[in-house]
Design an enzyme around this catalytic site. Structure first.
Site: not given
Ligand code: APR
Length: 251
Positions: A78, A157
């Protein structure tokens, strides 16, 4: 006798080809797989070859790699996911050690730059004489990158980045893998924002107002924030050199 020798030599050369490709695949897979994970690289190889072996090399759709992707799914990082289109070289220079590209995933790194295909009635893997990228759509190499990229994008993400080519007329190409597959797989529950970095060389052909970038913005699901920045390639590379240890973003 000549015929027999030719047949035997050909068979040995061909099986060596499979063996070399297979050995490299498994070796790279193992080098890239941390020891405490459950990934079995022989199993990954079987899942891989099952996608194209014995098939007409123009009839291998992206779904043929479904099983492979379930055995070796890409691991998201992420806020450090980096996509690219028309900027392969600079993208990898800039991402090195800091961002994760498709080619940094286990499968991506093992298969980057490789060519492979099968043949009807054969259990071999061929590494030459395979259809080119545009020769037929459903070829083993193109279908792999389509399928694997879809998976890579689906798990993206946080704040993600895409490096686009500002020295092209159409930096966001709707027929590229990024434009036709990855953008459509981004989900707003995982992804917070997408920063499009328009990388320019000496000839600047597009800026952030470009029509093609409006299409990119339209493709993003509501809830994913869109940011665009124009950065000369030389600036990116100098910044990368200066901040190599700290990974501060260069855009
Ligand atoms: N002929 C030959 N090779 C091609 C062609 C083509 N017409 N189109 C694409 N390729 C191959 C080449 O190997 C090229 O380097 O795909 C690569 C990427 O093509 P680009 O158009 O530069 O970018 P894009 O299609 O958007 O793919 C890059 O896909 O794998 C993912 O995460 C990765 O975001 C990245 C994106």
């Amino acid at each position: 006798v000549v015929v027999v020798v030719v047949v035997v030599v050909t068979a040995v050369v061909l099986s060596n080809r499979t063996d070399t490709f297979k050995a490299t695949f498994i070796q790279e897979c193992e080098r890239r797989t941390p020891e405490n994970t459950s990934t079995d690289c022989v199993e990954v190889w079987s899942a891989f070859e099952q996608a194209y072996v014995g098939r007409d090399p123009c009839q291998v759709p992206p779904e043929a790699y479904d099983h492979l992707l379930s055995v070796a799914p890409p691991q998201p990082a992420c806020n450090r996911m980096l996509f690219w289109s028309g900027t392969k070289e600079v993208a990898h220079q800039v991402s090195e050690g800091c961002y994760q590209t498709m080619e940094d995933s286990m499968l991506g790194s093992v298969l980057d730059g490789m060519t492979w295909c099968g043949k009807e009635g054969s259990n071999e893997t061929f590494t030459s004489g395979c259809p080119g990228w545009t020769e037929c759509v459903n070829n083993p190499v193109r279908s792999f990158w389509s399928r694997a990229s879809a998976e890579f994008a689906a798990v993206a993400c946080g704040d993600a980045v895409v490096l686009l080519n500002g020295s092209r007329d159409t930096p966001f190409s709707p027929t590229s893998i990024f434009g036709s597959i990855e953008v459509k797989k981004f989900t707003s529950d995982r992804m917070k924002s997408l920063t499009a970095v328009l990388v320019t060389k000496d000839n600047v052909l597009a800026n952030c107002e470009d029509e093609s970038l409006k299409n990119l913005q339209k493709e993003l699901k509501p809830g994913i924030k869109y940011i665009c920045k124009e950065v000369p390639e030389s600036e990116l590379l100098t910044c990368k050199k200066d901040h190599d240890q700290t990974c501060v973003p260069c855009w």
